[in-house]
Write a protein that holds these residues in place. Structure first.
Motif, PDB file in Angstrom:
ATOM      1  N   UNK A 188      42.988  87.592  40.615  1.00 26.91           N
ATOM      2  CA  UNK A 188      43.392  86.193  40.478  1.00 26.91           C
ATOM      3  C   UNK A 188      44.821  85.987  40.995  1.00 26.91           C
ATOM      4  N   UNK A 189      45.012  84.925  41.729  1.00 32.51           N
ATOM      5  CA  UNK A 189      46.344  84.539  42.242  1.00 32.51           C
ATOM      6  C   UNK A 189      47.057  85.698  42.941  1.00 32.51           C
ATOM      7  N   UNK A 190      46.287  86.485  43.668  1.00 32.13           N
ATOM      8  CA  UNK A 190      46.844  87.685  44.312  1.00 32.13           C
ATOM      9  C   UNK A 190      47.769  87.325  45.477  1.00 32.13           C
ATOM     10  N   UNK A 191      47.423  86.250  46.187  1.00 31.21           N
ATOM     11  CA  UNK A 191      48.226  85.833  47.344  1.00 31.21           C
ATOM     12  C   UNK A 191      48.796  84.453  47.035  1.00 31.21           C
ATOM     13  N   UNK A 192      50.079  84.269  47.218  1.00 34.61           N
ATOM     14  CA  UNK A 192      50.636  82.955  46.915  1.00 34.61           C
ATOM     15  C   UNK A 192      52.100  82.845  47.228  1.00 34.61           C
ATOM     16  N   UNK A 193      52.660  81.716  46.844  1.00 36.41           N
ATOM     17  CA  UNK A 193      54.082  81.472  47.120  1.00 36.41           C
ATOM     18  C   UNK A 193      54.630  80.539  46.044  1.00 36.41           C
ATOM     19  N   UNK A 194      55.930  80.629  45.815  1.00 37.10           N
ATOM     20  CA  UNK A 194      56.591  79.626  44.988  1.00 37.10           C
ATOM     21  C   UNK A 194      56.958  78.481  45.934  1.00 37.10           C
ATOM     22  N   UNK A 195      56.321  77.336  45.750  1.00 41.01           N
ATOM     23  CA  UNK A 195      56.552  76.218  46.676  1.00 41.01           C
ATOM     24  C   UNK A 195      56.249  74.910  45.917  1.00 41.01           C
ATOM     25  N   UNK A 196      57.257  74.315  45.301  1.00 44.68           N
ATOM     26  CA  UNK A 196      57.019  73.185  44.403  1.00 44.68           C
ATOM     27  C   UNK A 196      56.553  71.897  45.083  1.00 44.68           C
ATOM     28  N   UNK A 197      55.736  71.153  44.352  1.00 41.64           N
ATOM     29  CA  UNK A 197      55.348  69.807  44.790  1.00 41.64           C
ATOM     30  C   UNK A 197      56.587  68.916  44.714  1.00 41.64           C
ATOM     31  N   UNK A 198      56.631  67.918  45.590  1.00 45.94           N
ATOM     32  CA  UNK A 198      57.770  66.982  45.528  1.00 45.94           C
ATOM     33  C   UNK A 198      57.638  66.079  44.297  1.00 45.94           C
ATOM     34  N   UNK A 199      56.451  65.598  44.069  1.00 52.81           N
ATOM     35  CA  UNK A 199      56.187  64.762  42.890  1.00 52.81           C
ATOM     36  C   UNK A 199      54.925  65.255  42.187  1.00 52.81           C
ATOM     37  N   UNK A 200      54.916  65.074  40.875  1.00 53.74           N
ATOM     38  CA  UNK A 200      53.702  65.322  40.097  1.00 53.74           C
ATOM     39  C   UNK A 200      53.467  64.029  39.298  1.00 53.74           C
ATOM     40  N   UNK A 201      52.307  63.456  39.485  1.00 50.21           N
ATOM     41  CA  UNK A 201      52.013  62.218  38.745  1.00 50.21           C
ATOM     42  C   UNK A 201      51.016  62.557  37.650  1.00 50.21           C
ATOM     43  N   UNK A 202      51.444  62.374  36.401  1.00 48.33           N
ATOM     44  CA  UNK A 202      50.553  62.678  35.271  1.00 48.33           C
ATOM     45  C   UNK A 202      50.047  61.353  34.710  1.00 48.33           C
ATOM     46  N   UNK A 203      48.774  61.104  34.934  1.00 48.85           N
ATOM     47  CA  UNK A 203      48.228  59.804  34.542  1.00 48.85           C
ATOM     48  C   UNK A 203      47.220  59.919  33.408  1.00 48.85           C
ATOM     49  N   UNK A 204      47.420  59.062  32.406  1.00 46.84           N
ATOM     50  CA  UNK A 204      46.506  59.033  31.260  1.00 46.84           C
ATOM     51  C   UNK A 204      45.097  58.620  31.696  1.00 46.84           C
ATOM     52  N   UNK A 205      45.006  57.971  32.859  1.00 43.31           N
ATOM     53  CA  UNK A 205      43.683  57.491  33.308  1.00 43.31           C
ATOM     54  C   UNK A 205      42.687  58.634  33.519  1.00 43.31           C
ATOM     55  N   UNK A 206      43.200  59.829  33.822  1.00 42.86           N
ATOM     56  CA  UNK A 206      42.279  60.958  34.015  1.00 42.86           C
ATOM     57  C   UNK A 206      41.963  61.661  32.695  1.00 42.86           C
ATOM     58  N   UNK A 207      42.934  61.598  31.763  1.00 47.81           N
ATOM     59  CA  UNK A 207      42.791  62.396  30.541  1.00 47.81           C
ATOM     60  C   UNK A 207      41.636  61.933  29.647  1.00 47.81           C
ATOM     61  N   UNK A 208      41.409  60.607  29.621  1.00 43.62           N
ATOM     62  CA  UNK A 208      40.368  60.178  28.674  1.00 43.62           C
ATOM     63  C   UNK A 208      38.939  60.330  29.208  1.00 43.62           C
ATOM     64  N   UNK A 209      38.796  61.001  30.343  1.00 40.56           N
ATOM     65  CA  UNK A 209      37.434  61.303  30.814  1.00 40.56           C
ATOM     66  C   UNK A 209      37.077  62.772  30.526  1.00 40.56           C
ATOM     67  N   UNK A 210      38.027  63.520  29.954  1.00 46.32           N
ATOM     68  CA  UNK A 210      37.800  64.961  29.780  1.00 46.32           C
ATOM     69  C   UNK A 210      36.937  65.268  28.557  1.00 46.32           C
ATOM     70  N   UNK A 211      36.238  66.404  28.595  1.00 46.32           N
ATOM     71  CA  UNK A 211      35.433  66.823  27.448  1.00 46.32           C
ATOM     72  C   UNK A 211      36.357  67.429  26.387  1.00 46.32           C
ATOM     73  N   UNK A 212      35.899  67.481  25.109  1.00 45.22           N
ATOM     74  CA  UNK A 212      36.726  68.105  24.064  1.00 45.22           C
ATOM     75  C   UNK A 212      37.133  69.531  24.444  1.00 45.22           C
ATOM     76  N   UNK A 213      36.256  70.260  25.113  1.00 43.29           N
ATOM     77  CA  UNK A 213      36.569  71.633  25.518  1.00 43.29           C
ATOM     78  C   UNK A 213      37.722  71.669  26.532  1.00 43.29           C
TER      79      UNK A 213
END
Ligand code: GLY
Length: 348
Positions: free
Chosen positions: A138-163
């Motif tokens: 898992x994650x054997x190949x990669x880089x540290x390379x940050x996103x410029x913006x991260x948008x955290x929207x409640x609109x996606x959260x209320x569609x998730x299952x309890x799990x």
């Protein structure tokens, strides 16, 4: 510096952010699920509708070199340049894969993460770790390379299952234990059976800011960022063991169970208070149930810990706590005490 935007209306915030970034062409990466369930929440925007969209199959096993090459090919075929912008719309698999595609395409293009799972929002999308799985690791190949913006929207959260909620919530439990008594109390008091999504979004932002504070001090995980590994050494062993025995468990569940065993080690090695250990154990058992294994599985679990990529040499590296908020990185112990921690897990 990554900017994290709390959103209740994703289209409004996306317009605002796209206006702030200079780019020539816009690309969107989704998986088969987020393409159906999440993309429609942003596709009413003309700029999104006209963007080039690349879709990959869903699931962690698809965080692969083949899908990475698929994204590279798509970008090349559609004339992406060093000044193009990529939006990753999905869970951790998409933000890891898309982040790494962005890190490597023409030596790096700008990207935005829009996490669509709780686990993605509180962990994977934030902090700049990108990558793919390779040759079974898992994650054997990669880089540290940050996103410029991260948008955290409640609109996606209320569609998730309890799990899905519980899986992400485990990382929030971890962040709270790393932070303070008061944050931990809020996590303990939140009603997971009857979710208040507005309150959840507030807790998510608080949780993300804990992670961000730690990452800013040590973006390349040389020291204090290792704090974020609390629960993960034994948790990853549970997760890998379960996967190899064809009864996969969600990542967050394994982390929550790992937290219990590692707080036992914290109690023994760093004087973490027994009363708090018992409270955390009870909370996790009530919400996450228990992971089934027997003493006969200890050796197999130990082998997974030995192969953890966070170790140096053959020594298993733990992040432990002296108390809530008292972080002790680079802790080591012997096999006997690890087995005692597994005994504690089984009997509580
Ligand atoms: N998931 C732990 C970290 O980002 O460091």
């Amino acid at each position: 510096m990554q900017q994290i935007i709390k959103s209740n209306k994703i289209t409004d915030d996306l317009v605002y952010i796209l206006d702030k970034i200079k780019f020539d062409k816009l690309f969107i990466l989704t998986d088969e699920h987020t393409d159906i369930h999440c993309y429609p929440l942003i596709s009413s925007l003309l700029i999104i509708n006209e963007a080039k969209r690349v879709v990959v199959p869903a699931g962690d096993s698809n965080k692969s070199i083949e899908n990475l090459a698929h994204v590279w090919k798509f970008l090349t075929a559609n004339g992406a340049t060093r000044h193009s912008l990529l939006i990753n719309l999905g869970g951790g698999m998409i933000t890891d894969l898309g982040g790494f595609a962005a890190a490597t395409f023409k030596r790096g293009i700008t990207y935005i993460n829009i996490p669509t799972t709780l686990l993605g929002a509180v962990d994977a999308a934030v902090g700049g770790k990108t990558g793919i799985n390779f040759e079974g690791y898992k994650n054997e190949i990669g880089a540290f390379y940050p996103a410029k913006y991260i948008i955290i929207s409640s609109e996606f959260m209320n569609t998730l299952t309890p799990k899905d909620i519980l899986s992400g919530y485990a990382e929030m439990i971890k962040h709270a234990l790393l932070d303070s008594e008061s944050t931990w109390r809020k996590i303990l008091e939140f009603d997971l059976k009857n979710i208040d999504y507005k309150l959840l979004n507030d807790l998510v932002m608080e949780s993300v800011s804990i992670k961000q504070r730690i990452v800013e001090q040590d973006p390349f995980e040389k020291n204090i960022r290792k704090a974020l590994n609390l629960g993960h050494t034994i948790g990853h062993a549970f997760e890998s063991f379960a996967l190899d025995n064809e009864r996969p468990v969600p990542h967050g569940y394994a982390v929550a169970w790992g937290v219990v065993a590692e707080l036992y080690l914290s109690h023994k090695l760093c004087n973490f208070p027994k009363e708090t250990l018992d409270k955390v154990t009870k909370f996790i058992k009530q919400n996450y149930g228990r992971f089934t294994f027997t003493q006969e599985d200890y050796q197999a679990l130990y082998q997974y810990m030995i192969h953890d990529k966070k170790n140096e040499g053959e020594t298993i590296n733990f992040t432990l706590l002296g108390n809530i908020g008292d972080i002790q990185i680079n802790q080591t112990t012997d096999k006997a005490l690890i087995e005692e921690a597994l005994d504690y897990y089984l009997s509580n």
